[in-house]
Motif scaffolding. Structure first.
Motif, PDB file in Angstrom:
ATOM      1  N   LEU A 117       0.743  -0.869   0.171  1.00  0.00           N
ATOM      2  CA  LEU A 117      -0.405  -0.071  -0.006  1.00  0.00           C
ATOM      3  C   LEU A 117       1.013   1.674   0.037  1.00  0.00           C
ATOM      4  CD1 LEU A 117      -2.905  -0.937   2.623  1.00  0.00           C
ATOM      5  CD2 LEU A 117      -3.011  -1.517   0.083  1.00  0.00           C
ATOM      6  N   LEU A 124      -1.328   4.730   7.677  1.00  0.00           N
ATOM      7  CA  LEU A 124      -2.809   4.590   6.481  1.00  0.00           C
ATOM      8  C   LEU A 124      -4.052   3.642   7.810  1.00  0.00           C
ATOM      9  CD1 LEU A 124      -0.969   1.636   4.736  1.00  0.00           C
ATOM     10  CD2 LEU A 124      -2.267   3.943   3.917  1.00  0.00           C
ATOM     11  N   LEU A 203      -6.737  -8.175  -5.466  1.00  0.00           N
ATOM     12  CA  LEU A 203      -7.892  -6.930  -6.074  1.00  0.00           C
ATOM     13  C   LEU A 203      -9.019  -7.168  -6.710  1.00  0.00           C
ATOM     14  CD1 LEU A 203      -4.596  -4.968  -7.351  1.00  0.00           C
ATOM     15  CD2 LEU A 203      -6.143  -3.983  -6.298  1.00  0.00           C
ATOM     16  N   HIS A 210     -17.429  -6.901  -3.235  1.00  0.00           N
ATOM     17  CA  HIS A 210     -18.548  -6.179  -4.228  1.00  0.00           C
ATOM     18  C   HIS A 210     -19.205  -6.551  -5.268  1.00  0.00           C
ATOM     19  CE1 HIS A 210     -19.441  -2.119  -6.000  1.00  0.00           C
ATOM     20  NE2 HIS A 210     -19.825  -2.266  -7.062  1.00  0.00           N
ATOM     21  N   VAL A 227     -13.058  -2.050   1.236  1.00  0.00           N
ATOM     22  CA  VAL A 227     -12.410  -1.051   1.293  1.00  0.00           C
ATOM     23  C   VAL A 227     -11.294  -0.083  -0.146  1.00  0.00           C
ATOM     24  CG1 VAL A 227     -11.410   1.200   2.680  1.00  0.00           C
ATOM     25  CG2 VAL A 227     -12.604  -0.130   3.142  1.00  0.00           C
ATOM     26  N   HIS A 228     -11.280   0.055  -1.311  1.00  0.00           N
ATOM     27  CA  HIS A 228     -10.079  -0.193  -2.289  1.00  0.00           C
ATOM     28  C   HIS A 228      -9.140   0.677  -2.562  1.00  0.00           C
ATOM     29  CE1 HIS A 228     -13.325  -1.880  -4.763  1.00  0.00           C
ATOM     30  NE2 HIS A 228     -14.247  -1.695  -4.832  1.00  0.00           N
ATOM     31  N   ASP A 229      -9.313   2.190  -1.904  1.00  0.00           N
ATOM     32  CA  ASP A 229      -7.728   2.690  -1.533  1.00  0.00           C
ATOM     33  C   ASP A 229      -6.974   2.102  -0.676  1.00  0.00           C
ATOM     34  OD1 ASP A 229      -9.004   3.471   0.462  1.00  0.00           O
ATOM     35  OD2 ASP A 229      -9.170   5.356   0.323  1.00  0.00           O
ATOM     36  N   LEU A 230      -7.309   1.013   0.212  1.00  0.00           N
ATOM     37  CA  LEU A 230      -6.172   0.145   1.031  1.00  0.00           C
ATOM     38  C   LEU A 230      -6.458  -1.239   0.774  1.00  0.00           C
ATOM     39  CD1 LEU A 230      -7.491   2.379   4.115  1.00  0.00           C
ATOM     40  CD2 LEU A 230      -5.343   2.279   2.758  1.00  0.00           C
ATOM     41  N   THR A 231      -6.835  -1.806  -0.362  1.00  0.00           N
ATOM     42  CA  THR A 231      -6.668  -2.621  -1.278  1.00  0.00           C
ATOM     43  C   THR A 231      -5.541  -2.737  -2.440  1.00  0.00           C
ATOM     44  OG1 THR A 231      -8.458  -3.218  -0.767  1.00  0.00           O
ATOM     45  CG2 THR A 231      -7.521  -4.596  -2.354  1.00  0.00           C
ATOM     46  N   SER A 232      -4.701  -3.930  -2.414  1.00  0.00           N
ATOM     47  CA  SER A 232      -3.894  -3.864  -3.309  1.00  0.00           C
ATOM     48  C   SER A 232      -3.808  -5.033  -3.484  1.00  0.00           C
ATOM     49  CB  SER A 232      -2.495  -3.229  -3.055  1.00  0.00           C
ATOM     50  OG  SER A 232      -1.952  -4.501  -1.860  1.00  0.00           O
ATOM     51  N   THR A 237      -8.052  -4.500   2.817  1.00  0.00           N
ATOM     52  CA  THR A 237      -9.090  -4.003   3.946  1.00  0.00           C
ATOM     53  C   THR A 237     -10.138  -4.092   3.215  1.00  0.00           C
ATOM     54  OG1 THR A 237      -7.317  -2.497   3.975  1.00  0.00           O
ATOM     55  CG2 THR A 237      -8.803  -2.265   4.993  1.00  0.00           C
TER      56      THR A 237
END
Length: 448
Positions: A117, A124, A203, A210, A227-232, A237
């Motif tokens: 991340l 974070l 991802l 979703h 939580v897409h902006d805290l996922t790789s 997340t």
């Protein structure tokens, strides 16, 4: 081994992992040699000694597989808990150790999150618990809090898991080639490899979450949200879902009404997926992926192992269900060939053996649909189901479409959950759902 140094003992290279497989094989061989010696000299009760042998082998295997983690551990757990292919003693050990995988140390967790991340967890999250709340075959989960106050679960993948898939499956294939016959192993192992590659891409799992949250989260089920902006690819997340796992739920000695309630939730969830035009199935139906909640809703977690079926396969499975319910032998035969369970290139005695097994197993699977309410706690059904699993372990022909692998994983997992709950389930709604799907195929409905 302490939790602080467990992660540093994660063998990532093909040479290291092959060496551990070989070491484990030698241990199992030594245990078996001692058992044969005892049997030859007439020492002890042979059946008790065999159970002891199975338990010791299971413990030796699990000890090494917890070091290997990744694909090796996942395959071992699946073979023991989802299919009944290994002795009962193996299932007992695997169930006992389901949540006992040594976690990564705190420093490595921080590094994995930074690598995935871009920043360390304390930068974070508003709060991050460094101790893992659960550690499994591919990764471990930490509780955290977002700046907006939401509690989340953060899944962190073990290092090099994706890189070990090929080598672990190569070793597993060597084992399976000794157990089964047939020319279709390539297709089956490609199917397993494809799902494992998806499962190690967080991802992809976020997209699965979703999809399922949009389709099923509501009055009956609770599905997390990603939580897409805290996922790789290596860190996932998602919103945190409260609830008890099956063992903890059963420890509360729930009454029959409560058991039936959650059994119905599990049964309906699978059938809504099967009947859906999306043809997408949560295929990892084992106790660790469901949460029994005080509000009566069923929590569903872990969406790494998800299977989307091709339209022809899904439609033929619906037709096979209808043919079984109607006792239409000609249609059953046609569909067994269409689904590659029976093939002209197989010896006649093998075809006869397969037909007899699938007739018994198929009749057992459709039995609940023939009654308005079915009791999965009935001893007779449980025993016949176990007999079917044991009979399946004796089949040496690799046959059937590879798409059966994850359909069976979901179905057998569901039956295991329902029998452990001793649940009584109303099947009228599921029959209606399946009839609607059959109507879309131009098929007549089935009744009780």
């Amino acid at each position: 081994m302490s939790s602080d140094d467990a992660s540093e003992d994660f063998p990532a290279s093909k040479l290291e992992r092959s060496g551990l497989f070989a070491k484990t094989g030698l241990k199992v061989g030594k245990n078996y040699a001692e058992y044969l010696m005892d049997r030859a000299t007439g020492a002890d009760d042979p059946e008790a000694r065999k159970r002891e042998l199975n338990t010791q082998n299971a413990r030796d295997l699990f000890k090494e597989f917890t070091r290997l983690r990744g694909t090796a551990l996942k395959l071992a757990q699946s073979m023991s808990m989802d299919t009944g292919l290994l002795p009962d003693e193996f299932m007992d050990v695997m169930a006992e150790a389901q949540y006992s995988v040594p976690p990564m140390n705190k420093a490595l967790v921080r590094k994995r999150i930074r690598d995935g991340l871009g920043r360390f967890p304390e930068l974070l999250f508003d709060a991050f618990e460094p101790e893992a709340m659960a550690a499994a075959s591919l990764g471990q989960v930490h509780r955290a809090r977002l700046d907006d106050g939401r509690t989340v679960a953060v899944k962190v993948q073990y290092p090099n898991v994706r890189e070990t898939i090929e080598s672990d499956l190569a070793v597993a294939r060597t084992l399976f080639e000794r157990l089964v016959e047939g020319e279709d192993l390539d297709d089956h192992f490609e199917e397993v490899k494809a799902r494992l590659q998806e499962e190690t891409d967080y991802l992809n799992e976020a997209e699965n979450i979703h999809h399922f949250a949009d389709q099923y989260d509501g009055d009956k089920l609770v599905i997390p949200r990603p939580v897409h902006d805290l996922t790789s690819e290596m860190v996932l997340t998602m919103t945190y879902v409260e609830g008890q796992h099956l063992d903890a739920f059963l420890d509360t000695d729930p009454d029959q009404e409560r058991r039936d309630h959650f059994g119905q939730r599990l049964w309906d969830f699978l059938h809504e997926q099967v009947a859906s035009n999306a043809r997408t199935l949560h295929a990892d139906t084992h106790p660790g992926n469901f949460l029994f909640r005080d509000d009566g809703r069923l929590g569903v977690i872990d969406f790494g192992c998800v299977k989307t079926f091709p339209q022809p396969f899904r439609d033929d499975m619906l037709r096979l269900y209808r043919a079984r319910m109607a006792d239409d032998e000609d249609e059953i035969t046609r569909l067994l060939y269409a689904l590659d369970i029976l093939r002209d290139d197989l010896p006649q005695d093998t075809q006869d053996e397969l037909r007899q097994f699938f007739d018994r197993y198929g009749s057992l699977i459709v039995e609940p649909y023939r009654q308005s309410t079915f009791d999965f706690g009935a001893p007779g059904f449980r025993e016949r189901l176990q007999d079917s699993f044991e009979a399946a372990s004796q089949l040496r022909a690799a046959t059937g479409s590879p798409h059966f692998i994850f359909l069976n994983k979901a179905l057998v997992g569901l039956l295991n959950l329902l029998t452990r709950l001793d649940a009584r389930v109303d099947t009228t709604g599921s029959v209606s759902l399946l009839n609607e799907a059959l109507a879309d195929l131009g098929c007549a409905p089935v009744g009780k």
